[in-house]
Design an enzyme around this catalytic site. Sequence first.
Site, PDB file in Angstrom:
ATOM      1  CB  SER A   1      38.941  31.983  38.689  1.00 25.77           C
ATOM      2  OG  SER A   1      39.314  33.291  39.039  1.00 25.77           O
TER       3      SER A   1
ATOM      4  CE1 TYR B   1      36.209  35.838  41.940  1.00 29.74           C
ATOM      5  CE2 TYR B   1      37.745  36.523  40.225  1.00 29.74           C
ATOM      6  CZ  TYR B   1      36.817  35.619  40.716  1.00 29.74           C
ATOM      7  OH  TYR B   1      36.509  34.488  39.990  1.00 29.74           O
TER       8      TYR B   1
END
Length: 315
Positions: free
Chosen positions: A157, A182
């Site tokens: 992402s 993340y």
Amino acid sequence: MTTAQHKIGSGFGAGTTAAEVVAGIDLTGKLAIVTGGYSGIGLETTRALAAAGAHVVVPARRRATAEEALRGFENVELGELDLADLESVRTFAERFAASGRGIDLFIGSAGIMALPETRVGPGWEAQFATNHLGHFALVNRLWAAFRPGARVVSVSSRGHHYGPVCFDDLDFERGYDKWLAYGQAKTANVLFAVHLDKLAREQGVRAFALHPGRILTDLVRHLDRQELVDAGMVDESGQVTGGAKTPEQGAATQVWAATSPQLDGLGGVYLEDCDIAEPAPADGTRTGVKDYAIDPALAERLWTVSAELTGVNAF
């Protein structure tokens, strides 16, 4: 660093849906594995591939939830898999291998995001362990089943912009930050595709990573309303803001990566909006791909570390 990260003019874009990119492509006789294929963009990926004729295997940690989500789907079967548990990964891979079938498409769509500090296995940070190490081990354990011409799609992402892989503190033992963790996991997803493509291309298997887009799915379940507002995903009333994709649009880039003839002969690149992404601009704008995510030396280093941590390396 020279790079293949340049748009090819696919004719698709941010508003394209998964059904549109696979229109006219016949996947009859192809077998796909889609982790997370029963929720969010994974569900729409399963829907598009199955509608195009592929037989889709969906490994699921929450089997009852998966059964409900996939009720009525044709050409779909469920398996049991917890990516955070390497024993579960081994069991799933062995069961699949015993079926004697080959793999044409693999899409690692499952993932977790921005959760409170959580440890799994021997104390691994959960986002790195689930999003990266689980998929790393799964692909390596399944490797003998990949057919020539297969594609491996690693769903990263734009979160990779939060930061590189912290090789000296992979588990954030010196202080946990959920967004840096993340970011590390999403950077790892890109580096995995870069090195896998290098290792596998002589066997006719290519690998891609991608940013699916900004989509409001169950992935944000660990964020409260204010965090979603601050991230620009919803307004103060909780309504999704402009620029967000639907799940059908969010699934498009990974379906395009797995199936499009426009990518024949290519691999090891990061995609967004159904095209190859450009390098990230120097002004810090969160678009394109950061250099550290496609650096071949860092990709090889991560592969070596991941093989040591998981005890698995098909190469």
